[in-house]
Design a protein around this motif. Sequence first.
Motif, PDB file in Angstrom:
ATOM      1  N   LYS A 238       0.832  -1.199   0.000  1.00 33.24           N
ATOM      2  CA  LYS A 238       0.000   0.000   0.000  1.00 33.24           C
ATOM      3  C   LYS A 238       0.871   1.256   0.000  1.00 33.24           C
ATOM      4  O   LYS A 238       0.591   2.222  -0.701  1.00 33.24           O
ATOM      5  CB  LYS A 238      -0.955  -0.006   1.212  1.00 33.24           C
ATOM      6  CG  LYS A 238      -1.954   1.125   1.202  1.00 33.24           C
ATOM      7  CD  LYS A 238      -2.937   0.985   0.058  1.00 33.24           C
ATOM      8  CE  LYS A 238      -4.031   2.019   0.121  1.00 33.24           C
ATOM      9  NZ  LYS A 238      -4.885   1.988  -1.075  1.00 33.24           N
ATOM     10  N   PHE A 239       1.940   1.212   0.791  1.00 33.71           N
ATOM     11  CA  PHE A 239       2.869   2.336   0.847  1.00 33.71           C
ATOM     12  C   PHE A 239       3.454   2.615  -0.538  1.00 33.71           C
ATOM     13  O   PHE A 239       3.472   3.763  -1.000  1.00 33.71           O
ATOM     14  CB  PHE A 239       3.986   2.048   1.856  1.00 33.71           C
ATOM     15  CG  PHE A 239       5.117   3.028   1.808  1.00 33.71           C
ATOM     16  CD1 PHE A 239       4.967   4.311   2.307  1.00 33.71           C
ATOM     17  CD2 PHE A 239       6.335   2.670   1.253  1.00 33.71           C
ATOM     18  CE1 PHE A 239       6.014   5.219   2.252  1.00 33.71           C
ATOM     19  CE2 PHE A 239       7.380   3.575   1.194  1.00 33.71           C
ATOM     20  CZ  PHE A 239       7.228   4.847   1.698  1.00 33.71           C
ATOM     21  N   LEU A 240       3.927   1.575  -1.219  1.00 36.26           N
ATOM     22  CA  LEU A 240       4.523   1.754  -2.547  1.00 36.26           C
ATOM     23  C   LEU A 240       3.493   2.242  -3.561  1.00 36.26           C
ATOM     24  O   LEU A 240       3.805   3.075  -4.416  1.00 36.26           O
ATOM     25  CB  LEU A 240       5.174   0.457  -3.019  1.00 36.26           C
ATOM     26  CG  LEU A 240       6.436   0.056  -2.249  1.00 36.26           C
ATOM     27  CD1 LEU A 240       6.933  -1.315  -2.710  1.00 36.26           C
ATOM     28  CD2 LEU A 240       7.528   1.108  -2.373  1.00 36.26           C
ATOM     29  N   GLU A 241       2.269   1.773  -3.471  1.00 40.46           N
ATOM     30  CA  GLU A 241       1.200   2.228  -4.368  1.00 40.46           C
ATOM     31  C   GLU A 241       0.967   3.734  -4.202  1.00 40.46           C
ATOM     32  O   GLU A 241       0.883   4.477  -5.184  1.00 40.46           O
ATOM     33  CB  GLU A 241      -0.086   1.461  -4.059  1.00 40.46           C
ATOM     34  CG  GLU A 241      -1.313   1.949  -4.789  1.00 40.46           C
ATOM     35  CD  GLU A 241      -2.587   1.305  -4.251  1.00 40.46           C
ATOM     36  OE1 GLU A 241      -3.605   2.023  -4.205  1.00 40.46           O
ATOM     37  OE2 GLU A 241      -2.562   0.125  -3.855  1.00 40.46           O
ATOM     38  N   ILE A 242       0.893   4.176  -2.959  1.00 40.82           N
ATOM     39  CA  ILE A 242       0.662   5.600  -2.691  1.00 40.82           C
ATOM     40  C   ILE A 242       1.880   6.426  -3.100  1.00 40.82           C
ATOM     41  O   ILE A 242       1.744   7.505  -3.689  1.00 40.82           O
ATOM     42  CB  ILE A 242       0.273   5.817  -1.211  1.00 40.82           C
ATOM     43  CG1 ILE A 242      -1.061   5.121  -0.920  1.00 40.82           C
ATOM     44  CG2 ILE A 242       0.205   7.299  -0.876  1.00 40.82           C
ATOM     45  CD1 ILE A 242      -1.403   5.041   0.557  1.00 40.82           C
ATOM     46  N   ALA A 243       3.086   5.913  -2.824  1.00 42.27           N
ATOM     47  CA  ALA A 243       4.310   6.634  -3.190  1.00 42.27           C
ATOM     48  C   ALA A 243       4.429   6.789  -4.702  1.00 42.27           C
ATOM     49  O   ALA A 243       4.778   7.856  -5.209  1.00 42.27           O
ATOM     50  CB  ALA A 243       5.541   5.922  -2.625  1.00 42.27           C
TER      51      ALA A 243
END
Length: 141
Positions: free
Chosen positions: A111-116
């Motif tokens: 999720k973090f990488l998707e948002i980043a």
Amino acid sequence: MIRKANAVWNGSGRDGAGRLTSASGVLTEANYGYKTRFENEAGTNPEELIAAAHAGCFSMALAFGLQAAGFTADEIRTEAAVSLDPDGQGFKISRSALTLRAKVSGIDEAKFLEIAKGAEKNCPVSKVLNAEITLDAKLES
């Protein structure tokens, strides 16, 4: 919204010198010139300012993206490394490499990488740069 800055240049390209001033006053006659751009003399240069703008814009876009997904970052640290390369008779900004290290409670890596990655593509400075933009993102605990 319009933001302004001014440049004053005196002299030739190699031997001249310039001063940059921003409307906010954050920059007040900041020195720049050939030696601050292509050597390591004290002062600033356009690429450094673009790197600062990109790092700041991306970090804020990420914070908003995390907020929209229900998360709040404890810390977002972003470095932007802007590359200035020869291009025919002149130069071009060819790349801005973003390195992100963040602490965000309760989020998983995917999720973090998707948002980043969304922040990388959608921050206004990313959109204005006609250059390769890379992102090295790591979620820290």
